[in-house]
Structures are given as structure tokens and as C-alpha cells.
Design an enzyme around this catalytic site. Sequence first.
Site, PDB file in Angstrom:
ATOM      1  N   CYS A 145       0.803  -1.223   0.000  1.00 57.30           N
ATOM      2  CA  CYS A 145       0.000   0.000   0.000  1.00 57.30           C
ATOM      3  C   CYS A 145       0.835   1.272   0.000  1.00 57.30           C
ATOM      4  CB  CYS A 145      -0.965  -0.023   1.170  1.00 57.30           C
ATOM      5  SG  CYS A 145      -2.073  -1.442   1.045  1.00 57.30           S
ATOM      6  N   PHE A 183       2.055  -3.405   3.989  1.00 50.18           N
ATOM      7  CA  PHE A 183       2.350  -4.697   4.607  1.00 50.18           C
ATOM      8  C   PHE A 183       3.837  -4.991   4.442  1.00 50.18           C
ATOM      9  CE2 PHE A 183      -2.107  -6.872   4.202  1.00 50.18           C
ATOM     10  CZ  PHE A 183      -2.590  -6.029   5.187  1.00 50.18           C
ATOM     11  N   GLU A 213      -0.759   5.624  13.854  1.00 45.98           N
ATOM     12  CA  GLU A 213      -0.269   6.709  12.992  1.00 45.98           C
ATOM     13  C   GLU A 213      -0.381   8.062  13.706  1.00 45.98           C
ATOM     14  OE1 GLU A 213      -2.270   7.348   9.245  1.00 45.98           O
ATOM     15  OE2 GLU A 213      -0.637   8.605   8.481  1.00 45.98           O
ATOM     16  N   HIS A 215      -9.542   2.890   0.234  1.00 44.01           N
ATOM     17  CA  HIS A 215      -8.108   2.643   0.215  1.00 44.01           C
ATOM     18  C   HIS A 215      -7.747   2.007  -1.134  1.00 44.01           C
ATOM     19  CE1 HIS A 215      -4.142   1.595   1.106  1.00 44.01           C
ATOM     20  NE2 HIS A 215      -4.272   0.829   2.161  1.00 44.01           N
ATOM     21  N   HIS A 263      -2.096   8.295   6.189  1.00 43.33           N
ATOM     22  CA  HIS A 263      -2.401   6.976   5.637  1.00 43.33           C
ATOM     23  C   HIS A 263      -3.831   6.619   6.050  1.00 43.33           C
ATOM     24  CE1 HIS A 263      -1.627   3.115   3.912  1.00 43.33           C
ATOM     25  NE2 HIS A 263      -1.775   2.471   5.049  1.00 43.33           N
ATOM     26  N   LYS A 318      -9.015   8.751   2.418  1.00 45.96           N
ATOM     27  CA  LYS A 318      -9.569   7.393   2.275  1.00 45.96           C
ATOM     28  C   LYS A 318     -10.998   7.344   2.803  1.00 45.96           C
ATOM     29  CE  LYS A 318      -5.225   4.784   2.319  1.00 45.96           C
ATOM     30  NZ  LYS A 318      -4.158   5.730   2.735  1.00 45.96           N
TER      31      LYS A 318
END
Lengths: 79, 420
Positions: B169, B408, B321, B348, B310, B343
Site C-alpha cells: 500500500c 504490509f 499513525e 483505500h 495513511h 480514504k
Amino acid sequence: MSDVFNRVKEIVNSYLEIDADKIKPESKIADDLGADSLTTMDIVIGLETEFNIEEIPDEAIQKIVTIQDIVDFVEEHQS
Amino acid sequence: MRRVVITGIGIVSPFGIKNDAVWDKLINGQSGIKNITYFDTEKYPCKIAGQLLQGEEDGAFHAEDFVSKRDQRMMDTFMVYGVAASQLAIEDSGWAPSSDHQYERTGVMVGSGIGGLQSIEETAIDLYEKGPRRISPYFIPSTLINLISGQVSIKYGYKGPNHAVVTACSSGSHAIGDAFRLIQRNDADVMVAGGAEAAICRTGIGGFCALRALATKFNDAPEKASRPWDKDRDGFVMGEGAGVVVLEEYEHAKNRGASIYAEVVGYGMSGDAHHITSPPEDGNGARRSMEDAARDAKINPEQIGYINAHGTSTPVGDQIELRAIKSFLGEQGAKEASISSTKSSVGHLLGAAGGVEAIFTAMALKTGVLPPTLNLDNPDEECQGLDLVPHTAKEKSIEYALSNSFGFGGTNASLILKRV
């Protein structure tokens, strides 16, 4: 024109998307119709599926130059 | 050091494909999340996503407008999106090389998180049902992630660096950051960079459901499902599309009279070295990524006016975050900066997220309007004292903005853009 020719023409055209009138028995698949080696293999798979041919051997594929070559092969091997 | 600016943007998104219309929808607080129509979702706990607009809708995506039917045979959907966004960005930039040298100094770096998942899924079914003979010769080149860059390079004749990034991502952000470095280091003058993704398919949705990563409580109210930092958040909502920018060396852009969206001034990267899908509790990877970006930009964190987070709407990731952002900005900086997650509007977009969010960040700098965080009805405790731009957009003139993307594998990327 034979029924096989018309079906071959339709399949080839579905891959190449060119003016269908350009596809004649004497048309060379690479030189006249613009198929590269990958597209030719893609067309072969389409022909196998359409005409229910188990597997067109690589040696036979290499001998195919024109649309008529395909028609001849299909008429010989159709099951 | 050579300076790098954004001179073109191309976006393929749940809000459409026209830059101005996409931005209007975003700052007007609309949602691009709807019920999935691509396949029957009956057996899937998540039934919603940010699909592209279809059919007659204004801004609808029609593949044949960008890639001929014939060429679509050699491209998975993610690649078509990437090629389309690249075309839109290139047209927007007006860049048209005319000499061999210019072609050789123009490169492409468009990444993806997963790549040709739909083709892999369909080919696996064909293989099972019909045997290996029926695999298309285009199967492999249609699924490879770097083939977006390959296709764009072939289509436009760009002979500079031909590269792609795969960092889940954060792919889009890393691609823009790496392309920025290539121009800085004089490997190219112009780079087409960003990310693309098309994973709204059975294996994509099923796979993220298996990870328990997707929102499942809001299937009946899709527009409410993506709710970063809200107490009722229960996972992310998948989006699809592509975000691509044209990056250009500053003097090169000025000399040809190109219009400039923003300057890229900082790029930071880090690894969590912790877990394949979860960040460490203290968010030190995210913090170090932002710190590196600020150091690269030669600015103090307090100078950052806006962070496009994010913020995926997952219970754990969102909190961590914010912790990292607070520690990065410091007490004073955290009071003054605004933070939002787009998002909440488009979902996303996985490997495309960094691309579209860099575009949104550039637009925030250019227009002085910060896009909102939708559905932030009951903020998490971690939100206290922060401006998360809830519900409605906000006018605020800012000089520096930062965009975060995490992937990831514990990979983090932060980009800092500057108003020009």
C-alpha cells in the site's frame, strides 16, 4: 468461401480487430495482418477452442503462414 | 541539488477521471463508496468498495478510450488503469519530447501493490477447468507490475529509466519518491510516476476479508463505512484506480512554460522490522519515515501545515499513525497542523493510494483547501487536541504538506510537497 474459412476469419478478426475484408485466404498472418508471435499463439488457442482440437503442435503452428494454411489444418484435424 | 516539480496529474478514481470534478467531489464531502457490482458478494462479509464510475455517469471509466480492445487482451485491469492515468497526466503536463535526447531523458515509474490479480484468478480457474494449454500467451505480461511502465514507455517512446515499485500500500508513494530521486540525481529530466490497483475481485475482497482487514458493519450504508479515527471504525474499504503524476526538473519545466502544481521537496522511508501486517505500538517506523522526509526537505516538522494521513480506518493502524504524527510534529506542531484522511471519501486504493493522495496533497497546496475526514462522528481518544478536518473541507493556506503511505511488510513512505 467455406464455412471453415468464415469461422477462421471471424476468430482471427476478434484478435486483430482489423478491417474484416482484409482477411483473405492468401493473407499472411504476420506480414499482411500484423500479428506478432504472441498474438499468433493467442489465435491458436482460440482456434483450438472453437474447432475442438486437442492441441495444435508447435511444428504445425510454425508451418502456418496464411489464413488458408489454418483452414487446411482445421479441415484435416477437426474432431 | 536539482529541484523537482509536479507538472501533470492523472487520476482514475471512484470520483471519476476528470481532475477538477474529482477534486470538487472530494472537498464537497461526497463519498465514492458503494455496493460492489463486479461479482456476487453474498458469501463475502464485506459487500462494499470504491469502484470506478460506470456506464453513462459523468467521469465514468471506459477502458477503450485509452487502450484498444486488441491491446486490452495483453493488459490486466490494473494495467489499463495505470496506462490511462499516465496518459491523463502526460496530456495534463503538455510534455511532448521532440528530440532523441528528450525521449531518452523521460522515464516511467508506476507501481502497484498486487498487480494482475483478476487475470491470475481467471487463469487459475481456466487452468483447473481446461488444462494448461488454454493459458493465454498474454497471461504473464498482462499481470506483471512493471508492465504499466513498460506499456507507457512503448506507447510514448520514452527511453529513460523504466522501473516500477512494489511495496504493497505504499507503492504509489515510493514510486513518486524514487522517481523524484532519479530526477534529483540527474538520471532523468521527466518521470511519469505513481501507482495503480484493481483488486475489487473475488480473491482480492476474499483475501482481505480473510485478514479481517475490511469494514463489514456498514454494508447497508456504504458511504459511512470508511471512518478513519472514529470510534466505530472496523476496517478499511477497498478502492480501485490509479494516480499518476508527471515529475519534472524545475528549470526544464520553467523553460517550456509548464504550469506547476507543487514542488516535491522531501522523501523519507523506513522499515518497521516488526510484523507482516501490524505496525509497532509506538509507531516508530512511521515517525522515522516522516522525520527522514523532513530532514530531506531541510525543514522543521512544525513548518508542515497539512498531513494527508495513511488513515485507513482500521482500529489499530489509525491510532498508531496519530501517535507517530504527534511525536513527529511535537506539541506545538501538532496543535497547528491539520491532518485528514481522504480514504474516508474514496476508500483505500492500495498500491494506487500514494499516487492519488500525492495528487490530493498537491491540490491542497495549490488551492488552499484541505479535504475533509468524513464520518469522524466520535473521535478516538488519540485524536484529542488535533485538527482532523472532520466532515467538511477547510480553507487554510499552507506552505508544506506531507503525505504518508504504509504497507504490509512494515514499509513506510512519506513525501513532503511545497507550494510553488
